[in-house]
Design a protein around this motif. Structure first.
Motif, short mmCIF file in Angstrom:
data_model
loop_
_atom_site.label_atom_id
_atom_site.label_comp_id
_atom_site.label_asym_id
_atom_site.label_seq_id
_atom_site.Cartn_x
_atom_site.Cartn_y
_atom_site.Cartn_z
N LEU A 126 1.02 62.86 21.05
CA LEU A 126 1.19 63.97 22.35
C LEU A 126 -0.21 64.42 22.98
N THR A 172 17.06 67.12 28.40
CA THR A 172 17.72 65.74 27.62
C THR A 172 18.48 65.69 27.89
N SER A 232 1.39 66.54 31.75
CA SER A 232 2.64 65.54 31.45
C SER A 232 1.92 64.38 30.41
N ASN A 255 -0.04 57.68 29.71
CA ASN A 255 0.42 58.31 31.46
C ASN A 255 0.31 59.71 31.17
N THR A 256 -1.14 60.30 30.37
CA THR A 256 -1.69 61.32 30.21
C THR A 256 -2.03 61.68 31.49
N GLU A 301 3.47 60.84 28.23
CA GLU A 301 4.75 59.86 28.07
C GLU A 301 4.27 59.20 26.64
N GLU A 319 6.01 56.24 23.34
CA GLU A 319 7.22 55.38 23.63
C GLU A 319 6.84 54.34 21.85
N THR A 376 11.19 56.10 24.21
CA THR A 376 9.73 57.02 24.78
C THR A 376 10.54 58.29 25.05
N ILE A 377 9.17 59.29 24.82
CA ILE A 377 9.39 60.47 25.33
C ILE A 377 8.60 61.41 26.41
N SER A 378 8.80 61.60 27.40
CA SER A 378 8.56 62.23 28.49
C SER A 378 8.26 63.88 27.92
N HIS A 395 6.48 67.95 30.23
CA HIS A 395 6.26 67.84 31.49
C HIS A 395 6.04 69.72 30.86
#
Length: 187
Positions: free
Chosen positions: A177, A49, A152, A27-28, A154, A156, A136-138, A140
């Motif tokens: 990322l 966080t 943004s 989801n970039t 994500e 995983e 999972t790291i998101s 933004h």
């Protein structure tokens, strides 16, 4: 000719090793006018966080390591950290969930429920073969002046069981990322 064969083998090996990475970027998305080089300063959004009661608690040293890696990646791209009115706000989200690995005992699509003269049973079901944690790291990036999301992404991955390996996985994940920021959008 031998030289070309060696180069081909090395290129294939590098491709295979990079394809076997245990981290997936998902989801970039970037704003149409996003260009990272137009920003000079950044800071982390406050209280961004943590976990709720249904998720695994994330150790503070892992959160600090994640922030350190994000800072390094942004600094590598020419930004500096500033606590007074930064151009970009970095919002991090971390979720770690306990997962169960299973296998199906149904080796054939038409396995019978019972076979044999004494009604031996063979019931198709899923059997638990292991447990693991998936993180999972998101990430933004928010334009602080306009309060708008400009980029943004994500990632995983399976969280290593050894805490000594978690730092390396965090570094690799954050680097992947930031690799997803295309040259046209800011590198």
């Amino acid at each position: 000719m031998k030289y070309i064969n060696h180069l081909t083998c090395i290129a294939v090996l590098v491709f295979l090793l990079s394809a076997c990475s245990s981290i997936r970027v998902l989801n970039t998305e970037a704003a149409p006018d996003f260009n990272l080089s137009t920003y000079k300063t950044f800071d982390f959004a406050q209280g961004n966080t943590g976990a709720d009661s249904t998720e695994t608690i994330i150790p503070a040293e892992h959160i600090a390591a994640l922030q350190r890696e994000v800072s390094q990646q942004l600094e590598k791209r020419g930004l500096t950290r500033s606590t007074t009115n930064p151009d970009l706000l970095v919002n991090l989200g971390i979720v770690v969930q306990e997962k169960t690995q299973t296998r199906d005992t149904n080796f054939r699509t038409d396995a019978p429920y019972y076979t044999g003269q004494r009604r031996y049973s063979w019931k198709s079901k899923e059997v638990e073969v292991g447990r693991y944690k998936e993180g999972t790291i998101s990430l933004h990036l928010v334009n602080n002046a306009q309060n708008t999301l400009v980029w943004s992404a994500e990632a995983e991955a399976v969280v290593p069981k050894k805490t000594t390996e978690v730092q390396a996985r965090i570094s690799e994940g954050v680097e992947k990322l930031f690799e997803s920021i295309t040259p046209a959008s800011g590198q």
